[in-house]
Design a protein around this motif. Structure first.
Motif, mmCIF file in Angstrom:
data_model
loop_
_atom_site.group_PDB
_atom_site.id
_atom_site.type_symbol
_atom_site.label_atom_id
_atom_site.label_comp_id
_atom_site.label_asym_id
_atom_site.label_seq_id
_atom_site.Cartn_x
_atom_site.Cartn_y
_atom_site.Cartn_z
ATOM 1 N N HIS A 1 20.822 -40.203 -32.075
ATOM 2 C CA HIS A 1 20.119 -41.456 -31.827
ATOM 3 C C HIS A 1 20.119 -41.842 -30.355
ATOM 4 O O HIS A 1 19.435 -42.792 -29.968
ATOM 5 C CB HIS A 1 20.753 -42.585 -32.647
ATOM 6 N N ALA A 2 20.877 -41.138 -29.514
ATOM 7 C CA ALA A 2 20.935 -41.464 -28.089
ATOM 8 C C ALA A 2 19.671 -40.964 -27.391
ATOM 9 O O ALA A 2 19.286 -39.808 -27.542
ATOM 10 C CB ALA A 2 22.176 -40.841 -27.454
ATOM 11 N N ASP A 3 19.039 -41.834 -26.613
ATOM 12 C CA ASP A 3 17.853 -41.446 -25.839
ATOM 13 C C ASP A 3 18.235 -40.787 -24.523
ATOM 14 O O ASP A 3 17.422 -40.070 -23.925
ATOM 15 C CB ASP A 3 16.995 -42.678 -25.567
ATOM 16 N N ALA A 4 19.443 -41.044 -24.053
ATOM 17 C CA ALA A 4 19.948 -40.403 -22.838
ATOM 18 C C ALA A 4 21.461 -40.360 -22.939
ATOM 19 O O ALA A 4 22.079 -41.246 -23.538
ATOM 20 C CB ALA A 4 19.519 -41.163 -21.587
ATOM 21 N N VAL A 5 22.064 -39.334 -22.343
ATOM 22 C CA VAL A 5 23.514 -39.187 -22.329
ATOM 23 C C VAL A 5 23.966 -39.099 -20.880
ATOM 24 O O VAL A 5 23.368 -38.366 -20.077
ATOM 25 C CB VAL A 5 23.971 -37.932 -23.106
ATOM 26 N N LEU A 6 25.013 -39.846 -20.568
ATOM 27 C CA LEU A 6 25.645 -39.802 -19.255
ATOM 28 C C LEU A 6 27.067 -39.295 -19.420
ATOM 29 O O LEU A 6 27.671 -39.469 -20.475
ATOM 30 C CB LEU A 6 25.690 -41.195 -18.610
ATOM 31 N N THR A 7 27.623 -38.717 -18.376
ATOM 32 C CA THR A 7 29.025 -38.325 -18.428
ATOM 33 C C THR A 7 29.582 -38.234 -17.016
ATOM 34 O O THR A 7 28.914 -38.602 -16.049
ATOM 35 C CB THR A 7 29.210 -37.019 -19.219
ATOM 36 N N VAL A 8 30.823 -37.717 -16.890
ATOM 37 C CA VAL A 8 31.574 -37.866 -15.648
ATOM 38 C C VAL A 8 31.645 -36.598 -14.810
ATOM 39 O O VAL A 8 32.122 -36.643 -13.678
ATOM 40 C CB VAL A 8 33.010 -38.360 -15.948
ATOM 41 N N SER A 9 31.212 -35.444 -15.327
ATOM 42 C CA SER A 9 31.298 -34.206 -14.554
ATOM 43 C C SER A 9 30.311 -33.190 -15.091
ATOM 44 O O SER A 9 29.861 -33.276 -16.251
ATOM 45 C CB SER A 9 32.717 -33.625 -14.604
ATOM 46 N N ASN A 10 29.978 -32.202 -14.262
ATOM 47 C CA ASN A 10 29.057 -31.145 -14.685
ATOM 48 C C ASN A 10 29.645 -30.301 -15.805
ATOM 49 O O ASN A 10 28.933 -29.896 -16.736
ATOM 50 C CB ASN A 10 28.712 -30.262 -13.481
#
Length: 526
Positions: free
Chosen positions: A261-270
């Motif tokens: 359901h997420a339209d975009a995902v962010l995170t903290v490292s490659n």
């Protein structure tokens, strides 16, 4: 924005909320109140609200039952043990006052000797009975505590229970295995629906489900809501926060159910972005927002930051190692304390939560080793003060153990130490060790190896200028700033809400303008 904590102490959440608001977005950050009182304050021009969250579903059914066979004398759950313990204490307090009154009357000559002896004997008898009742209450309460702590959900029955629901319900099994996740829904869901947001930014794995369900409800009403999931950690690599077999399977199932359901995902490292892409079969790796410092987020009229050497009572020529962040066994702080006897004249400052039991254990460990005077425990400072506060130290230390999540990211304190231009001593967790070796900004040691830690510290203290010179490399620190991360964040929002038009810029001169920053917002702990 949604987060499962009280906001204070989570610098990533604070920075994201404030940067989004400064970019013109109308931001409301919902967190969890530490008690039953709703709290509000301003974070720049973002509004922070902490919601009370009762957690009755977090209690398991066995916590409401008695264990007749193993602990037959245990009180039944529900509060009777606490009531009885306080009742005995009140009885003993009353007897103490009655004894004092009796002695007062005796000194005043109001009682004949025979009557005084009988009164004293009666009070001693009552005190003895109260003491025996107190021991009885203590015994039954101890048995109740054994009942409460005895279930670790690791016996064959619990493993079979977990497997059964995984087979029967698949990713929906978390509803049986970890029903306490519904407590977040019941606390946050109605407020999200009332706010009618255009975009929901859900921080970490617990809030993903809350945000996804709000998006689904909005779609049922004909409203489009964009959902951003900000994955702070790789869930399969987390050391379970509870010591039972159900916690990790339940949370992984919950995450898998709602990730689509997420339209975009962010995170903290490659590295973490690639792990998430593979784990959830994402069409592309998540966007990366490094946990870089945001010194520009301090109040304009903020007082000068405290000085770490002054807080420790040290002169400028005393070697000082600093660790800033969360205090837990897996963070490797025992290594620092155990190394102190072999680092004569060197002091260690821990910028942590001083109230934690683990920190008290570290202080006791230092006292047993005879180095208590060289271990300094300091409280957090606001996140915008962390870099200048740390800059007077000689070495920034990251001794974390080799857990999967520790291997895949440059954590907040890495960037804070770097902007403070501190030489680093880091354990051999993959990403940080590789970065330090490539930049030359410090030394790497084998995690939990005190001998190798002493070697690394000695090398850095012998020639600190050599390691500080690494920060003169063009573009190194500029690439590790929060301003660059905020541009990525704003780009994601604009892409998801391309048809929303430019967001209005808040005018602080208008009525109802935001209040100043709450001065107690704390530094990074992740």
């Amino acid at each position: 924005m949604l987060v499962d904590n009280r906001v204070e102490g989570d610098s990533r959440v604070q920075k994201i909320a404030r940067s989004a608001a400064e970019a013109g977005w109308d931001v409301t950050l919902l967190g969890r109140s530490p008690d039953e009182v709703e709290r509000r304050w301003q974070l720049g021009v973002a509004e922070v609200r902490l919601l009370p969250m009762p957690n009755p579903l977090d209690r398991r059914r066995h916590e409401f039952r008695r264990s007749w066979l193993r602990w037959p004398l245990a009180y039944r759950p529900g509060g009777i043990a606490e009531h009885r313990a306080h009742w005995v204490r009140a009885w003993q307090a009353d007897l103490t006052v009655r004894a004092a009154l009796l002695e007062q009357r005796a000194r005043a000559g109001e009682l004949d000797p025979g009557r005084l002896r009988r009164a004293r004997r009666g009070l001693r008898l009552r005190a003895t009975v109260a003491r025996l009742v107190g021991r009885w209450v203590w015994l039954r309460t101890k048995m109740l505590n054994r009942v409460r702590s005895g279930r670790k959900f690791r016996n064959p029955w619990d493993r079979a229970y977990t497997l059964f629901w995984q087979v029967v319900q698949g990713d929906r099994a978390w509803r049986r295995l970890e029903p306490g996740l519904w407590d977040y829904e019941l606390a946050y869901g109605p407020e999200i629906d009332r706010l009618r947001p255009d975009l929901i930014h859900a921080h970490d794995f617990r809030m993903l489900g809350v945000g996804a369900r709000a998006k689904i409800r909005a779609a049922g009403q004909g409203r489009r809501v964009a959902l951003v999931w900000d994955a702070h950690e790789f869930l399969p690599g987390i050391k379970p926060w509870r010591d039972h077999a159900r916690w990790l399977p339940a949370h992984r199932a919950h995450e898998r159910e709602y990730t689509p359901h997420a339209d975009a995902v962010l995170t903290v490292s490659n590295d973490l972005a690639e792990l998430l892409r593979r784990e959830h079969r994402l069409p592309a790796p998540p966007a990366v927002l490094l946990n870089a410092p945001a010194a520009e987020h301090g109040p304009v009229d903020d007082a000068p930051p405290p000085e770490i050497r002054a807080e420790c009572g040290l002169d400028a020529d005393v070697p000082l190692l600093v660790y800033s962040g969360a205090a837990a066994p897996q963070r490797g702080l025992d290594t620092l304390v155990d190394a102190l006897p072999r680092l004569p004249g060197v002091h260690v400052a821990l910028v942590v939560n001083p109230a934690l039991r683990y920190v008290e254990q570290l202080a006791a460990r230092a006292a047993r080793a005879g180095v208590a005077d060289r271990l300094h425990v300091l409280p957090y400072v606001p996140h915008w003060q962390v870099v200048p506060f740390l800059s007077d130290a000689d070495v920034g230390v990251i001794p974390i153990h080799r857990w999967p999540n520790h291997e895949i990211a440059l954590i907040t304190k890495f960037f804070e130490y770097s902007h403070a231009r501190l030489p680093l001593v880091v354990s051999d967790v993959r990403t940080m060790a590789a970065t330090v070796r490539e930049t030359g900004q410090g030394e790497v040691f084998r995690a939990a190896d005190v001998d190798d830690f002493v070697r690394a510290v000695g090398a850095v203290l012998a020639d600190p200028a050599r390691y500080r010179a690494a920060y003169d490399r063009p573009g190194l620190l500029e690439s590790w700033t929060w301003r660059a991360q905020a541009e990525v964040l704003d780009g994601v929002y604009h892409r998801l809400l391309a048809d929303a038009g430019p967001p209005p810029t808040p005018d602080p001169a208008t009525p109802g303008a935001p209040l100043p920053d709450r001065p107690t917002a704390q530094g990074a702990i992740r």
